[in-house]
Scaffold this active site. Structure first.
Site, mmCIF file in Angstrom:
data_model
loop_
_atom_site.group_PDB
_atom_site.id
_atom_site.type_symbol
_atom_site.label_atom_id
_atom_site.label_comp_id
_atom_site.label_asym_id
_atom_site.label_seq_id
_atom_site.Cartn_x
_atom_site.Cartn_y
_atom_site.Cartn_z
ATOM 1 N N GLY A 46 27.169 62.321 58.484
ATOM 2 C CA GLY A 46 27.609 62.722 59.821
ATOM 3 C C GLY A 46 26.530 62.523 60.872
ATOM 4 O O GLY A 46 26.797 62.051 61.983
ATOM 5 N N CYS A 47 25.313 62.855 60.525
ATOM 6 C CA CYS A 47 24.206 62.721 61.479
ATOM 7 C C CYS A 47 23.897 61.254 61.759
ATOM 8 O O CYS A 47 23.548 60.895 62.886
ATOM 9 C CB CYS A 47 22.976 63.462 60.968
ATOM 10 S SG CYS A 47 23.274 65.237 60.835
#
Length: 155
Positions: A46-47
């Protein structure tokens, strides 16, 4: 989540080192508009999605007068590797004790799988030239976040 911030409020001060040891602070950005986004951990799916989305939209955000800074609890070495691996050209700031994340209300409980843990929460703040918040978003989704942010900012 304690002490969430609201639009119009002065953004908390911060002074953090980036992946290369350079210090960035709110005072250094006085008179400028900037986006300060918090993410939980470098090089996680996600990051990475969110960081690459900021990277891919950096030219339009910069052209509209916004600087972009990412903040995570990762140390400088992890941030250097993340920036190199993903060709990130904006500052990634290290907040190892989460003091700045806590000041922005971006720290608290979250669920990962079947566990509840405390840590940095994905959130984004837009700060205007006077140092006040013009946007405060908590619990943002990595997917499509920058697109929605650009629409909100009319960029």
């Amino acid at each position: 989540m304690a002490n969430t911030l609201t639009v119009g409020q002065q953004a908390p001060d911060f002074s953090l080192q980036d992946a290369n040891g350079r210090t960035h602070s709110k005072a250094d950005l006085s008179g400028k508009r900037f986006i300060l986004y918090f993410y939980p951990k470098a090089a996680t799916p996600g990051c990475t999605t969110e960081a690459c989305d900021f990277r891919d939209n950096l030219a339009s955000l910069t052209a509209a007068g916004f600087e972009v800074l990412g903040v995570s609890p990762d140390g400088p070495e992890a941030l250097q590797a993340f920036a190199a691996d993903e060709s990130l050209t904006f500052p990634l700031l290290s907040d190892p004790d989460a003091a700045v994340a806590k000041a922005y209300g971006s720290y608290g409980e979250k669920t990962i799988g079947d566990r509840t843990v405390e840590g940095t929460l994905r959130s984004t703040f837009v700060v205007d030239e006077s140092g006040a918040l013009s946007l405060a978003e908590y619990n943002v989704s990595a997917d499509g976040h920058v697109r929605r942010l650009r629409e909100t900012l009319d960029v």
